[in-house]
Design a protein around this motif. Structure first.
Motif, PDB file in Angstrom:
ATOM      1  N   ILE A  61       2.693  -7.375  18.338  1.00 22.10           N
ATOM      2  CA  ILE A  61       3.162  -8.159  17.200  1.00 22.10           C
ATOM      3  C   ILE A  61       2.093  -8.058  16.126  1.00 22.10           C
ATOM      4  N   VAL A  62       2.488  -7.622  14.939  1.00 17.65           N
ATOM      5  CA  VAL A  62       1.517  -7.363  13.880  1.00 17.65           C
ATOM      6  C   VAL A  62       1.937  -8.038  12.577  1.00 17.65           C
ATOM      7  N   ILE A  63       0.979  -8.689  11.951  1.00 15.25           N
ATOM      8  CA  ILE A  63       1.173  -9.261  10.618  1.00 15.25           C
ATOM      9  C   ILE A  63       0.520  -8.327   9.602  1.00 15.25           C
ATOM     10  N   SER A  64       1.266  -7.963   8.574  1.00 18.63           N
ATOM     11  CA  SER A  64       0.719  -7.182   7.473  1.00 18.63           C
ATOM     12  C   SER A  64       0.677  -8.082   6.245  1.00 18.63           C
ATOM     13  N   SER A  65      -0.528  -8.318   5.724  1.00 16.04           N
ATOM     14  CA  SER A  65      -0.644  -9.254   4.604  1.00 16.04           C
ATOM     15  C   SER A  65      -1.896  -8.985   3.773  1.00 16.04           C
ATOM     16  N   ASN A  66      -1.835  -9.377   2.509  1.00 18.19           N
ATOM     17  CA  ASN A  66      -3.003  -9.373   1.638  1.00 18.19           C
ATOM     18  C   ASN A  66      -3.448 -10.803   1.341  1.00 18.19           C
ATOM     19  N   ASP A  67      -2.932 -11.742   2.132  1.00 17.05           N
ATOM     20  CA  ASP A  67      -3.256 -13.165   1.975  1.00 17.05           C
ATOM     21  C   ASP A  67      -4.256 -13.558   3.072  1.00 17.05           C
ATOM     22  N   GLU A  68      -5.456 -13.938   2.670  1.00 17.03           N
ATOM     23  CA  GLU A  68      -6.495 -14.266   3.642  1.00 17.03           C
ATOM     24  C   GLU A  68      -6.099 -15.421   4.559  1.00 17.03           C
ATOM     25  N   LYS A  69      -5.388 -16.402   4.018  1.00 13.35           N
ATOM     26  CA  LYS A  69      -4.969 -17.549   4.820  1.00 13.35           C
ATOM     27  C   LYS A  69      -3.975 -17.130   5.901  1.00 13.35           C
ATOM     28  N   VAL A  70      -3.076 -16.243   5.552  1.00 16.20           N
ATOM     29  CA  VAL A  70      -2.096 -15.734   6.519  1.00 16.20           C
ATOM     30  C   VAL A  70      -2.799 -14.935   7.609  1.00 16.20           C
ATOM     31  N   LEU A  71      -3.719 -14.075   7.217  1.00 19.29           N
ATOM     32  CA  LEU A  71      -4.444 -13.247   8.184  1.00 19.29           C
ATOM     33  C   LEU A  71      -5.250 -14.108   9.148  1.00 19.29           C
ATOM     34  N   GLU A  72      -5.900 -15.125   8.619  1.00 16.43           N
ATOM     35  CA  GLU A  72      -6.695 -16.019   9.469  1.00 16.43           C
ATOM     36  C   GLU A  72      -5.810 -16.800  10.432  1.00 16.43           C
ATOM     37  N   TYR A  73      -4.688 -17.297   9.927  1.00 16.42           N
ATOM     38  CA  TYR A  73      -3.756 -18.055  10.774  1.00 16.42           C
ATOM     39  C   TYR A  73      -3.219 -17.178  11.902  1.00 16.42           C
ATOM     40  N   ALA A  74      -2.842 -15.945  11.581  1.00 17.70           N
ATOM     41  CA  ALA A  74      -2.296 -15.032  12.588  1.00 17.70           C
ATOM     42  C   ALA A  74      -3.335 -14.708  13.658  1.00 17.70           C
ATOM     43  N   GLN A  75      -4.559 -14.466  13.260  1.00 13.77           N
ATOM     44  CA  GLN A  75      -5.617 -14.162  14.219  1.00 13.77           C
ATOM     45  C   GLN A  75      -5.858 -15.332  15.166  1.00 13.77           C
ATOM     46  N   GLN A  76      -5.845 -16.531  14.628  1.00 16.55           N
ATOM     47  CA  GLN A  76      -6.041 -17.714  15.464  1.00 16.55           C
ATOM     48  C   GLN A  76      -4.896 -17.899  16.452  1.00 16.55           C
ATOM     49  N   ALA A  77      -3.715 -17.383  16.090  1.00 14.40           N
ATOM     50  CA  ALA A  77      -2.546 -17.490  16.967  1.00 14.40           C
ATOM     51  C   ALA A  77      -2.459 -16.319  17.943  1.00 14.40           C
ATOM     52  N   GLY A  78      -3.449 -15.438  17.914  1.00 18.22           N
ATOM     53  CA  GLY A  78      -3.451 -14.315  18.840  1.00 18.22           C
ATOM     54  C   GLY A  78      -2.588 -13.148  18.431  1.00 18.22           C
ATOM     55  N   VAL A  79      -2.285 -13.042  17.136  1.00 14.19           N
ATOM     56  CA  VAL A  79      -1.455 -11.956  16.630  1.00 14.19           C
ATOM     57  C   VAL A  79      -2.343 -10.950  15.901  1.00 14.19           C
ATOM     58  N   GLU A  80      -2.101  -9.672  16.145  1.00 15.68           N
ATOM     59  CA  GLU A  80      -2.878  -8.624  15.491  1.00 15.68           C
ATOM     60  C   GLU A  80      -2.581  -8.615  13.995  1.00 15.68           C
ATOM     61  N   VAL A  81      -3.589  -8.351  13.184  1.00 17.60           N
ATOM     62  CA  VAL A  81      -3.398  -8.357  11.733  1.00 17.60           C
ATOM     63  C   VAL A  81      -3.817  -7.022  11.136  1.00 17.60           C
ATOM     64  N   ILE A  82      -3.158  -6.675  10.039  1.00 14.27           N
ATOM     65  CA  ILE A  82      -3.524  -5.513   9.236  1.00 14.27           C
ATOM     66  C   ILE A  82      -3.592  -5.967   7.789  1.00 14.27           C
ATOM     67  N   GLU A  83      -4.742  -5.779   7.178  1.00 12.76           N
ATOM     68  CA  GLU A  83      -4.908  -6.178   5.787  1.00 12.76           C
ATOM     69  C   GLU A  83      -4.185  -5.181   4.896  1.00 12.76           C
ATOM     70  N   ARG A  84      -3.245  -5.688   4.137  1.00 15.60           N
ATOM     71  CA  ARG A  84      -2.440  -4.818   3.292  1.00 15.60           C
ATOM     72  C   ARG A  84      -3.115  -4.610   1.931  1.00 15.60           C
ATOM     73  N   PRO A  85      -3.275  -3.370   1.495  1.00 12.60           N
ATOM     74  CA  PRO A  85      -3.841  -3.120   0.165  1.00 12.60           C
ATOM     75  C   PRO A  85      -2.948  -3.729  -0.923  1.00 12.60           C
ATOM     76  N   ASP A  86      -3.567  -4.216  -1.979  1.00 11.25           N
ATOM     77  CA  ASP A  86      -2.796  -4.815  -3.068  1.00 11.25           C
ATOM     78  C   ASP A  86      -1.803  -3.834  -3.675  1.00 11.25           C
ATOM     79  N   ALA A  87      -2.097  -2.549  -3.567  1.00 11.86           N
ATOM     80  CA  ALA A  87      -1.196  -1.524  -4.104  1.00 11.86           C
ATOM     81  C   ALA A  87       0.161  -1.545  -3.410  1.00 11.86           C
ATOM     82  N   PHE A  88       0.187  -2.082  -2.181  1.00  6.51           N
ATOM     83  CA  PHE A  88       1.440  -2.153  -1.430  1.00  6.51           C
ATOM     84  C   PHE A  88       1.993  -3.588  -1.387  1.00  6.51           C
ATOM     85  N   ALA A  89       1.524  -4.434  -2.304  1.00  8.73           N
ATOM     86  CA  ALA A  89       1.909  -5.843  -2.240  1.00  8.73           C
ATOM     87  C   ALA A  89       2.422  -6.389  -3.566  1.00  8.73           C
ATOM     88  N   GLY A  90       2.784  -5.526  -4.479  1.00  6.75           N
ATOM     89  CA  GLY A  90       3.285  -5.977  -5.776  1.00  6.75           C
ATOM     90  C   GLY A  90       4.725  -6.448  -5.719  1.00  6.75           C
TER      91      GLY A  90
END
Length: 219
Positions: A46-75
């Protein structure tokens, strides 16, 4: 479930409802509903793709793998397929198929995903999408004149030709489609969902309030 990758794209920067992915819906943030939905079925990937630091931190604390999304792919104008391509490329693993769960569709019937996977495998399709029946009388307006589109004036609603809309609850697609820049293939199975949750797609404050009511009164 080993051959399936669950991807949850949750970008920052919503214009109509700022910070919506981390806004509490019931007992958890909006994005948490999709995470929990996949976790309860025991998916290994289960992977979260996000450029939102709060989302990434929340997912990591919940045991979900995260991938930091470049802003170029988040418009605002960027299609979700580029974010999914980036995530799969970062993982460098092979999967039979990808399951897309959008945070903006947080409420899903409990057995829906299990049914969708069984259908996807049974039908041997390229992709699967959830749809629901539209039972409204639709028409067009031109020069202040309304013209019926899917019915004739005076026709009863129950006699309308069945039409369906893409409700966004979930998608399943073979990973090779992503290499072609697609989520849906030629052999795309429409899984019909007849449940109030199919009406929830959160983009505005009114949508959020509606989701709160549905979460309270429907299961």
């Amino acid at each position: 479930m080993k051959n399936y990758l669950v991807l949850i794209p949750a970008r920052a920067g919503s214009q109509r409802l700022p910070g919506k992915n981390m806004r509490s819906l019931g007992s958890k943030p909006l994005v948490g509903h999709s995470m929990t939905y996949a976790q309860e079925l025991g998916f290994e990937h289960i992977v979260i793709s996000s450029n939102d630091e709060k989302v990434l931190e929340y997912a990591q604390q919940a045991g979900v793998e995260v991938i930091e999304r470049p802003d170029a792919f988040a418009g605002d104008e960027e299609p979700v397929v580029t974010a999914l391509q980036h995530a799969v490329n970062q993982l460098k693993k092979k999967f039979k198929a990808v399951i897309l769960l959008q945070p903006t569709n947080p409420l899903r019937p409990k057995g829906l995903l299990k049914e969708a996977i069984a259908t996807f495998e049974r039908e041997d399709c390229d992709s699967l999408m959830t749809v629901s029946r539209n039972e409204r009388k639709l028409g067009t307006i031109s020069n202040n004149c309304f013209t019926p589109y899917n019915y004739k004036m005076g026709q009863r609603s129950q006699d309308l030709e069945p039409l369906y809309y893409e409700n966004g609850l979930l998608y399943i697609f073979k990973t090779e489609l992503l290499n072609q820049g697609k989520l849906l293939g030629e052999k795309n199975y429409p899984l019909i969902v007849d449940h109030p949750f199919a009406e929830i797609d959160i983009d505005t404050e009114a949508d959020f309030k509606k989701a709160e009511l549905y979460l309270k009164y429907f299961k």
